[in-house]
Design a protein around this motif. Structure first.
Motif, PDB file in Angstrom:
ATOM      1  N   MET A 253      -6.311  -5.935  -1.362  1.00  0.00           N
ATOM      2  CA  MET A 253      -7.726  -5.853  -0.992  1.00  0.00           C
ATOM      3  C   MET A 253      -8.271  -7.113  -0.293  1.00  0.00           C
ATOM      4  O   MET A 253      -9.021  -6.989   0.675  1.00  0.00           O
ATOM      5  CB  MET A 253      -8.592  -5.497  -2.217  1.00  0.00           C
ATOM      6  CG  MET A 253      -8.389  -4.089  -2.713  1.00  0.00           C
ATOM      7  SD  MET A 253      -8.692  -2.874  -1.406  1.00  0.00           S
ATOM      8  CE  MET A 253      -7.317  -1.764  -1.688  1.00  0.00           C
TER       9      MET A 253
ATOM     10  N   THR B  12      -9.537   3.276  -8.499  1.00  0.00           N
ATOM     11  CA  THR B  12     -10.871   3.172  -7.904  1.00  0.00           C
ATOM     12  C   THR B  12     -11.597   1.942  -8.447  1.00  0.00           C
ATOM     13  O   THR B  12     -12.200   1.166  -7.702  1.00  0.00           O
ATOM     14  CB  THR B  12     -11.689   4.452  -8.200  1.00  0.00           C
ATOM     15  OG1 THR B  12     -10.913   5.583  -7.801  1.00  0.00           O
ATOM     16  CG2 THR B  12     -13.006   4.448  -7.462  1.00  0.00           C
TER      17      THR B  12
ATOM     18  N   ILE C 213      -2.972  -3.520  -5.793  1.00  0.00           N
ATOM     19  CA  ILE C 213      -4.328  -3.362  -5.235  1.00  0.00           C
ATOM     20  C   ILE C 213      -5.013  -4.726  -5.167  1.00  0.00           C
ATOM     21  O   ILE C 213      -5.616  -5.097  -4.153  1.00  0.00           O
ATOM     22  CB  ILE C 213      -5.166  -2.369  -6.085  1.00  0.00           C
ATOM     23  CG1 ILE C 213      -4.611  -0.950  -5.922  1.00  0.00           C
ATOM     24  CG2 ILE C 213      -6.651  -2.411  -5.679  1.00  0.00           C
ATOM     25  CD1 ILE C 213      -5.200   0.068  -6.891  1.00  0.00           C
TER      26      ILE C 213
ATOM     27  N   ILE D  65     -10.035  -1.185  -6.888  1.00  0.00           N
ATOM     28  CA  ILE D  65     -10.452  -1.409  -5.501  1.00  0.00           C
ATOM     29  C   ILE D  65     -11.854  -2.013  -5.462  1.00  0.00           C
ATOM     30  O   ILE D  65     -12.114  -2.993  -4.758  1.00  0.00           O
ATOM     31  CB  ILE D  65     -10.400  -0.082  -4.706  1.00  0.00           C
ATOM     32  CG1 ILE D  65      -8.948   0.356  -4.522  1.00  0.00           C
ATOM     33  CG2 ILE D  65     -11.093  -0.224  -3.352  1.00  0.00           C
ATOM     34  CD1 ILE D  65      -8.783   1.767  -3.988  1.00  0.00           C
TER      35      ILE D  65
ATOM     36  N   THR E 142      -9.425  -8.197 -11.475  1.00  0.00           N
ATOM     37  CA  THR E 142      -9.083  -6.869 -10.963  1.00  0.00           C
ATOM     38  C   THR E 142      -8.075  -6.179 -11.887  1.00  0.00           C
ATOM     39  O   THR E 142      -8.263  -5.021 -12.289  1.00  0.00           O
ATOM     40  CB  THR E 142      -8.477  -6.985  -9.548  1.00  0.00           C
ATOM     41  OG1 THR E 142      -9.415  -7.630  -8.694  1.00  0.00           O
ATOM     42  CG2 THR E 142      -8.125  -5.618  -9.000  1.00  0.00           C
TER      43      THR E 142
ATOM     44  N   THR F 149       0.831  -1.206   0.000  1.00  0.00           N
ATOM     45  CA  THR F 149       0.000   0.000   0.000  1.00  0.00           C
ATOM     46  C   THR F 149       0.868   1.259   0.000  1.00  0.00           C
ATOM     47  O   THR F 149       0.565   2.226  -0.705  1.00  0.00           O
ATOM     48  CB  THR F 149      -0.941  -0.007   1.227  1.00  0.00           C
ATOM     49  OG1 THR F 149      -1.781  -1.153   1.130  1.00  0.00           O
ATOM     50  CG2 THR F 149      -1.788   1.247   1.279  1.00  0.00           C
TER      51      THR F 149
END
Lengths: 105, 236
Positions: free
Chosen positions: B181, A74, B177, A77, A89, A47
């Protein structure tokens, strides 16, 4: 600068970091508190890398619709939390990133 | 009880594939940028094949282009890759029974994606004695794809106009990401990750990537602290 010397030193530093604990794995035992804290390592480190890459692609905070990295992240996520599928993703967020960058901006 | 080495190796390669999808564009842009920074073809290949550290290679190429001196680039490499020490610590209980001829290549291959893809296998097959074959499968698959992607960047990047400005580096963020997540399932993890995120922005302007280290360590500490303060019931 001697690039090959740089590559050799970078390789030495990198390999040492990765191998140091493995090298004496039988002699090293980590405190259990540290082991508990280590499960937070990968999410926190990653992160700390992707947040600036996405929020400050030019080195300054860019919280606007002109920032395609923000849009792509965005999407990433949302898809990651919703579908919990890493391939989906990556593919959908990259598609949205490039579509936004080329078609909208 | 244990799976065969062959089965675990192949499973490792398969588990690496989603992350390879994100790694390939990043490798291509690396190959392109390295040449733009003034490295020759063999030096670029050398960085990907001998150092094998995506983010550190990126940082180094940026610093070479900016004319930074050798010592600072090596220092930045240390800081950017220090997180791999944390991964090694986390995998330590699972590799300590292996001979050095295994530990050396497994150490060399220990990057973010390899850790992220193989660590869940250790948790899933807790008592399997052959889990290092899964680790090796993930690592070899990622190593080959990273170096092929670098070659593509070297040989095709120069012919494609403006590829450096396409934003292929977004692939790294998308991958990270996707890796982070799924972990955000309890308060300590969310607290730790949000702390790291906030600090990463606040400390971004500090020199030599020191902000990355501060944000990571404080985030881990916050996650651990929340875990200690919460009752077990609240954690789920």
């Amino acid at each position: 600068m001697n690039i090959w010397l740089l590559i050799a030193l970078m390789a030495l530093v990198t390999f040492t970091i990765r191998y140091a604990l493995y090298a004496r794995a039988n002699a090293v035992s980590l405190p259990s508190k540290l082991e508990q804290a280590l499960k937070y390592s990968a999410p926190c480190v990653l992160t700390a890398i992707w947040i600036p890459a996405v929020l400050m692609p030019q080195g300054e905070l860019a919280l606007s619709l002109d920032n395609p990295y923000l849009i792509g992240a965005t999407v990433a996520i949302i898809v990651a939390l919703w579908k919990k599928n890493i391939l989906l993703t990556i593919v959908t967020s990259m598609a949205c990133f490039f579509a936004y960058k080329w078609l909208v901006l | 009880m244990s799976n065969t080495p062959r089965k675990l190796f192949i499973q490792g390669v398969l588990d690496a594939l989603p992350l390879i999808v994100g790694g390939v564009p990043f490798g291509i842009i690396f190959g392109t940028l390295a040449l733009n920074a003034g490295l020759d073809i063999w030096q670029t290949i050398g960085l990907s094949s001998i150092v094998f550290a995506g983010s550190a290679q990126f940082v180094a190429v940026g610093m070479i282009a900016a004319g930074t001196s050798l010592g600072f680039i090596v220092g930045a490499t240390l800081v950017v890759n220090l997180r791999h020490l944390i991964y090694a610590a986390s995998l330590l209980p699972h590799v300590k029974h292996l001979p050095q001829r295994w530990r050396i290549p497994l150490g060399f291959l220990l990057i973010d994606e390899v850790y992220a893809a193989t660590y869940p296998n250790y948790l899933k097959n807790l008592n399997d004695k052959n889990n290092h074959w899964h680790y090796l499968g993930v690592g070899v698959a990622f190593y080959i794809s990273w170096n092929l992607a670098t070659l593509v960047g070297i040989f095709f990047g120069a012919n494609i106009d403006g590829i450096a400005n396409w934003g292929l580096d977004f692939a790294m963020s998308a991958t990270f990401i996707g890796m982070v997540m799924p972990h955000l399932i309890n308060k300590p993890m969310v607290g730790g990750v949000l702390t790291s995120a906030l600090l990463a922005v606040l400390t971004f302007s500090l020199p030599h990537k020191i902000g990355l280290v501060i944000s990571s360590i404080v985030g881990m500490g916050v996650g651990y602290a929340i875990e200690q303060w919460s009752s077990p019931k609240e954690l789920s």
